[in-house]
Write an enzyme that holds these catalytic residues in place. Structure first.
Site, PDB file in Angstrom:
ATOM      1  N   ASN A   1      97.037  32.091  43.669  1.00 54.11           N
ATOM      2  CA  ASN A   1      96.557  30.676  43.485  1.00 54.11           C
ATOM      3  C   ASN A   1      96.198  30.707  41.826  1.00 54.11           C
ATOM      4  OD1 ASN A   1      95.205  28.317  42.924  1.00 54.11           O
ATOM      5  ND2 ASN A   1      93.198  29.093  43.892  1.00 54.11           N
TER       6      ASN A   1
ATOM      7  N   LYS B   1      95.488  28.263  39.931  1.00 51.40           N
ATOM      8  CA  LYS B   1      94.408  27.391  39.388  1.00 51.40           C
ATOM      9  C   LYS B   1      95.123  26.328  38.465  1.00 51.40           C
ATOM     10  CE  LYS B   1      91.355  30.635  41.294  1.00 51.40           C
ATOM     11  NZ  LYS B   1      89.875  31.329  41.039  1.00 51.40           N
TER      12      LYS B   1
ATOM     13  N   HIS C   1      88.911  25.223  48.721  1.00 49.87           N
ATOM     14  CA  HIS C   1      88.517  26.567  47.881  1.00 49.87           C
ATOM     15  C   HIS C   1      87.264  26.288  47.206  1.00 49.87           C
ATOM     16  CE1 HIS C   1      88.910  29.050  44.285  1.00 49.87           C
ATOM     17  NE2 HIS C   1      89.863  29.659  44.931  1.00 49.87           N
TER      18      HIS C   1
ATOM     19  N   GLU D   1      86.298  26.528  44.432  1.00 46.77           N
ATOM     20  CA  GLU D   1      85.992  25.654  43.150  1.00 46.77           C
ATOM     21  C   GLU D   1      85.967  24.071  43.472  1.00 46.77           C
ATOM     22  OE1 GLU D   1      89.160  27.666  41.367  1.00 46.77           O
ATOM     23  OE2 GLU D   1      87.752  29.398  41.092  1.00 46.77           O
TER      24      GLU D   1
ATOM     25  N   GLU E   1      87.179  34.127  51.208  1.00 47.11           N
ATOM     26  CA  GLU E   1      86.810  34.350  49.458  1.00 47.11           C
ATOM     27  C   GLU E   1      85.447  34.175  49.245  1.00 47.11           C
ATOM     28  OE1 GLU E   1      90.576  33.331  47.222  1.00 47.11           O
ATOM     29  OE2 GLU E   1      89.481  31.657  47.321  1.00 47.11           O
TER      30      GLU E   1
ATOM     31  N   GLY F   1      86.570  35.595  40.481  1.00 50.29           N
ATOM     32  CA  GLY F   1      86.776  35.684  39.098  1.00 50.29           C
ATOM     33  C   GLY F   1      85.614  36.628  38.319  1.00 50.29           C
TER      34      GLY F   1
ATOM     35  N   SER G   1      88.845  38.944  43.354  1.00 52.95           N
ATOM     36  CA  SER G   1      88.802  39.798  42.279  1.00 52.95           C
ATOM     37  C   SER G   1      90.047  40.837  42.809  1.00 52.95           C
ATOM     38  CB  SER G   1      87.790  40.416  42.069  1.00 52.95           C
ATOM     39  OG  SER G   1      86.856  39.592  41.113  1.00 52.95           O
TER      40      SER G   1
ATOM     41  N   GLY H   1      93.221  35.542  39.096  1.00 53.61           N
ATOM     42  CA  GLY H   1      93.649  36.041  37.688  1.00 53.61           C
ATOM     43  C   GLY H   1      94.822  36.683  37.693  1.00 53.61           C
TER      44      GLY H   1
HETATM   45  P1  13P Z   1      90.309  35.848  41.259  1.00 52.40           P
HETATM   46  O1  13P Z   1      91.572  36.631  42.160  1.00 52.40           O
HETATM   47  O2  13P Z   1      90.579  35.487  40.032  1.00 52.40           O
HETATM   48  O3  13P Z   1      88.895  36.470  41.867  1.00 52.40           O
HETATM   49  O4  13P Z   1      90.322  34.430  42.209  1.00 52.40           O
HETATM   50  C1  13P Z   1      90.312  34.539  43.608  1.00 52.40           C
HETATM   51  C2  13P Z   1      90.591  32.914  43.972  1.00 52.40           C
HETATM   52  O5  13P Z   1      89.844  32.228  43.700  1.00 52.40           O
HETATM   53  C3  13P Z   1      91.955  32.837  44.727  1.00 52.40           C
HETATM   54  O6  13P Z   1      91.862  31.561  45.466  1.00 52.40           O
END
Ligand code: 13P
Length: 250
Positions: free
Chosen positions: A9, A11, A96, A98, A167, A173, A211, A233
């Site tokens: 992802n 983002k 998601h 976010e 998640e 993150g 993460s 990330g």
């Molecule tokens: P990270 O891997 O940066 O923690 O993000 C996870 C995520 O939100 C994947 O959709």
């Protein structure tokens, strides 16, 4: 053989130029492995670049990060599912954290998106997960069950097409990863939820996200309950992403 999904992802990172540079580096060393697929969720403007550069790689699939449930019309700023399909997307993230916590997306909206994606034959990757206060209050499974409720109206054949990404919000993150056994417990609960609705355990696809990095990937995907990962990330660095998708199982 367990079939794994390694999903990136991106983002709000990597436009068309960034996506092309990433893929040029990543694809150079990429070898297809029979037990896994690699999925990319780029920004909508980079969709075309990713679809065209990954054509000819049958183990790679491409999706979008968000869609609107109406097929077309006066909805400024939204992405229609038929357009995403026309652009080469096979899947979309839905719900998601976010989207839920920054943009206020509700379960009802998430449900509309899942329904519309299934109608248009795109794969919904539904993200679920609890916040830290919910975990500390012992509400993890109740939160996940409420979020899965948007799938209630669908029959087993439709449910088998949905991919779930568990998640935990506190792990996204933050550098904090759920332990494989924490994740495994929630995955088993989700698998049971699907089994109660007629989806055979081996047909439910349940990924972990939060993460994920080269240092923890092997323990996660070696767990029998974890069918893959959704990575933020670490999916932006071609070297780290190659290591993740090439992980050997224990
Ligand atoms: P990270 O891997 O940066 O923690 O993000 C996870 C995520 O939100 C994947 O959709």
């Amino acid at each position: 053989m367990k079939q794994l999904i390694f999903a990136a992802n991106w983002k709000m990172h990597l436009g068309p130029d960034g996506a092309r540079a990433f893929l040029t580096a990543f694809l150079e060393g990429h070898r297809r492995l029979p037990d896994r697929e690699v999925w990319f969720f780029p920004s909508a403007v980079a969709l075309e670049a990713v679809v065209s550069l990954t054509r000819g790689h049958p183990d790679i699939r491409v999706g979008v990060q968000n869609v609107y449930w109406e097929p077309k019309g006066a909805f400024t700023g939204e992405l229609g599912i038929p357009m995403a399909r026309e652009g080469g997307a096979e899947a979309s993230l839905v719900g998601h954290s976010e989207r839920r916590h920054i943009f206020g997306e509700t379960d009802a909206e998430t449900g509309n998106k899942v329904r519309a994606l299934l109608e248009h034959e795109l794969i919904p990757m539904l993200c679920v997960g609890e916040k830290i206060d919910e975990r500390e209050a012992g509400e993890t499974l109740a939160v996940v069950e409420r979020q899965l409720g948007v799938l209630q109206q669908h029959d087993a054949a439709a449910l088998a097409k949905v991919v779930i990404a568990y998640e935990p919000v506190w792990a996204i993150g933050t550098g904090k990863t759920a332990t494989p056994s924490d994740a495994s417990q929630v995955h088993a609960f989700i698998r049971g939820w699907f089994a109660d609705r007629g989806v055979a355990p081996q047909d439910a696809r349940i990924l972990y996200g939060g993460s994920v990095k080269p240092a923890n990937i092997q323990a996660l995907v070696s767990d029998a309950e974890i069918d893959g990962v959704l990575v933020g990330g670490a999916s932006l660095d071609p070297g780290a992403w190659s290591e993740i998708v090439g992980t050997k199982l224990d």
